[in-house]
Motif scaffolding. Structure first.
Motif, PDB file in Angstrom:
ATOM      1  N   ASP A  18       0.796  -1.227   0.000  1.00  0.00           N
ATOM      2  CA  ASP A  18       0.000   0.000   0.000  1.00  0.00           C
ATOM      3  C   ASP A  18       0.828   1.277   0.000  1.00  0.00           C
ATOM      4  O   ASP A  18       0.287   2.355  -0.192  1.00  0.00           O
ATOM      5  CB  ASP A  18      -0.919   0.026   1.230  1.00  0.00           C
ATOM      6  N   PHE A  19       2.121   1.162   0.245  1.00  0.00           N
ATOM      7  CA  PHE A  19       2.981   2.340   0.365  1.00  0.00           C
ATOM      8  C   PHE A  19       2.803   3.300  -0.814  1.00  0.00           C
ATOM      9  O   PHE A  19       2.547   4.491  -0.625  1.00  0.00           O
ATOM     10  CB  PHE A  19       4.445   1.912   0.500  1.00  0.00           C
ATOM     11  N   SER A  20       2.924   2.790  -2.022  1.00  0.00           N
ATOM     12  CA  SER A  20       2.838   3.646  -3.214  1.00  0.00           C
ATOM     13  C   SER A  20       1.476   4.309  -3.328  1.00  0.00           C
ATOM     14  O   SER A  20       1.377   5.502  -3.622  1.00  0.00           O
ATOM     15  CB  SER A  20       3.128   2.836  -4.478  1.00  0.00           C
ATOM     16  N   GLN A  21       0.417   3.534  -3.070  1.00  0.00           N
ATOM     17  CA  GLN A  21      -0.935   4.087  -3.159  1.00  0.00           C
ATOM     18  C   GLN A  21      -1.164   5.152  -2.093  1.00  0.00           C
ATOM     19  O   GLN A  21      -1.773   6.180  -2.366  1.00  0.00           O
ATOM     20  CB  GLN A  21      -1.979   2.980  -3.008  1.00  0.00           C
ATOM     21  N   ASN A  22      -0.684   4.899  -0.871  1.00  0.00           N
ATOM     22  CA  ASN A  22      -0.857   5.867   0.208  1.00  0.00           C
ATOM     23  C   ASN A  22      -0.128   7.166  -0.108  1.00  0.00           C
ATOM     24  O   ASN A  22      -0.641   8.254   0.150  1.00  0.00           O
ATOM     25  CB  ASN A  22      -0.356   5.298   1.538  1.00  0.00           C
ATOM     26  N   MET A  23       1.053   7.038  -0.668  1.00  0.00           N
ATOM     27  CA  MET A  23       1.835   8.222  -1.031  1.00  0.00           C
ATOM     28  C   MET A  23       1.099   9.027  -2.109  1.00  0.00           C
ATOM     29  O   MET A  23       0.942  10.242  -1.997  1.00  0.00           O
ATOM     30  CB  MET A  23       3.217   7.803  -1.526  1.00  0.00           C
ATOM     31  N   GLN A  24       0.632   8.326  -3.124  1.00  0.00           N
ATOM     32  CA  GLN A  24      -0.068   8.993  -4.223  1.00  0.00           C
ATOM     33  C   GLN A  24      -1.357   9.651  -3.729  1.00  0.00           C
ATOM     34  O   GLN A  24      -1.648  10.813  -4.057  1.00  0.00           O
ATOM     35  CB  GLN A  24      -0.383   7.975  -5.319  1.00  0.00           C
ATOM     36  N   ALA A  68       7.338  11.070   4.876  1.00  0.00           N
ATOM     37  CA  ALA A  68       6.126  11.171   5.691  1.00  0.00           C
ATOM     38  C   ALA A  68       5.938  12.596   6.204  1.00  0.00           C
ATOM     39  O   ALA A  68       4.832  13.139   6.153  1.00  0.00           O
ATOM     40  CB  ALA A  68       6.187  10.180   6.853  1.00  0.00           C
ATOM     41  N   LYS A  69       7.009  13.214   6.666  1.00  0.00           N
ATOM     42  CA  LYS A  69       6.932  14.591   7.159  1.00  0.00           C
ATOM     43  C   LYS A  69       6.508  15.536   6.034  1.00  0.00           C
ATOM     44  O   LYS A  69       5.694  16.429   6.247  1.00  0.00           O
ATOM     45  CB  LYS A  69       8.273  15.018   7.751  1.00  0.00           C
ATOM     46  N   GLY A  70       7.061  15.334   4.846  1.00  0.00           N
ATOM     47  CA  GLY A  70       6.684  16.154   3.694  1.00  0.00           C
ATOM     48  C   GLY A  70       5.225  16.006   3.317  1.00  0.00           C
ATOM     49  O   GLY A  70       4.627  16.904   2.733  1.00  0.00           O
ATOM     50  N   VAL A  75       5.115   7.816   9.508  1.00  0.00           N
ATOM     51  CA  VAL A  75       5.620   6.703   8.702  1.00  0.00           C
ATOM     52  C   VAL A  75       4.596   5.572   8.704  1.00  0.00           C
ATOM     53  O   VAL A  75       4.340   4.942   7.672  1.00  0.00           O
ATOM     54  CB  VAL A  75       6.991   6.210   9.234  1.00  0.00           C
ATOM     55  N   GLU A  76       3.984   5.338   9.867  1.00  0.00           N
ATOM     56  CA  GLU A  76       2.981   4.269   9.967  1.00  0.00           C
ATOM     57  C   GLU A  76       1.800   4.534   9.045  1.00  0.00           C
ATOM     58  O   GLU A  76       1.301   3.617   8.391  1.00  0.00           O
ATOM     59  CB  GLU A  76       2.507   4.121  11.425  1.00  0.00           C
ATOM     60  N   GLN A  77       1.347   5.776   8.968  1.00  0.00           N
ATOM     61  CA  GLN A  77       0.254   6.113   8.059  1.00  0.00           C
ATOM     62  C   GLN A  77       0.682   5.909   6.612  1.00  0.00           C
ATOM     63  O   GLN A  77      -0.075   5.387   5.805  1.00  0.00           O
ATOM     64  CB  GLN A  77      -0.195   7.560   8.269  1.00  0.00           C
ATOM     65  N   LEU A  78       1.888   6.330   6.299  1.00  0.00           N
ATOM     66  CA  LEU A  78       2.405   6.194   4.936  1.00  0.00           C
ATOM     67  C   LEU A  78       2.475   4.727   4.531  1.00  0.00           C
ATOM     68  O   LEU A  78       2.158   4.362   3.405  1.00  0.00           O
ATOM     69  CB  LEU A  78       3.780   6.850   4.825  1.00  0.00           C
TER      70      LEU A  78
END
Length: 191
Positions: A18-24, A68-70, A75-78
């Motif tokens: 999910d990392f990529s999707q969460n970031m996007q 994550a800060k940006g 990090v957990e949410q990301l």
């Protein structure tokens, strides 16, 4: 080191997926271009694009924290490691404060984690009473309480944020565009 190596073994494998999707999704929520996020993180636009597409599988904990800060998240949410009720805890805290300013209090039957820890540390065992936790909004003016589902409360928060974003865009579209000054400071709201 791979993202998978950064997270604890108890975290589900979906965090990596999910990392990529969460970031996007988060970048889109904030209305950030790759350039905007690059300015916030110091990472190149091409690196950010490759994170979002999943082309880069290796990322250090330090880079995760910067990213994550940006994106104004943890990090957990990301990584998708937080559940639905706690995923946007900071946003929910701000939302509840905003409602309080309007004369509403949000209350629940769910025992706070800090209180649970206190009971457990004293040797008590906690058991689920089988009843779902409820949440309600209390109007301080007349003290009436209105029961809501957690989903309704989250939807209300999202709707208010979307409306505020709409109004902000309306205001900035009417404002002149300026060059960002060389010296700038974030507004300190703690004073």
């Amino acid at each position: 080191m791979k993202i998978k190596d950064m997270i604890s073994p108890t975290v589900n494998e979906g965090a990596l997926r999910d990392f990529s999707q969460n970031m996007q999704r988060r970048r889109a929520q904030l209305g950030l271009t790759y350039q905007d996020l690059s300015n916030r993180t110091g990472m190149s636009k091409s690196t950010l694009q490759r994170y979002e597409t999943g082309a880069i599988q290796n990322i250090s904990r330090n880079k995760l924290e910067i990213l994550a800060k940006g994106l104004n998240m943890t990090v957990e949410q990301l990584l998708g490691c937080e559940d639905y009720l706690t995923a946007s805890r900071n946003e929910m805290d701000v939302f509840i404060e905003q409602l309080s300013c309007l004369g509403y209090e949000v209350e629940t039957t769910a025992m706070p984690e800090s209180e649970q820890i206190e009971y457990l540390s004293q040797g008590y065992e906690l058991e689920d009473d089988g009843k779902p936790d409820i949440v309600w909004v209390r109007n301080r003016r007349d003290n009436k309480c209105y029961q809501m589902a957690w989903d309704q409360l989250h939807a209300l928060k999202d709707n208010i944020y979307n409306f505020a974003d709409f109004l902000m865009n309306k205001a900035i579209n009417a404002a002149p565009i300026i060059e960002r000054p060389e010296n700038w400071y974030p507004i300190d709201t703690t004073e």
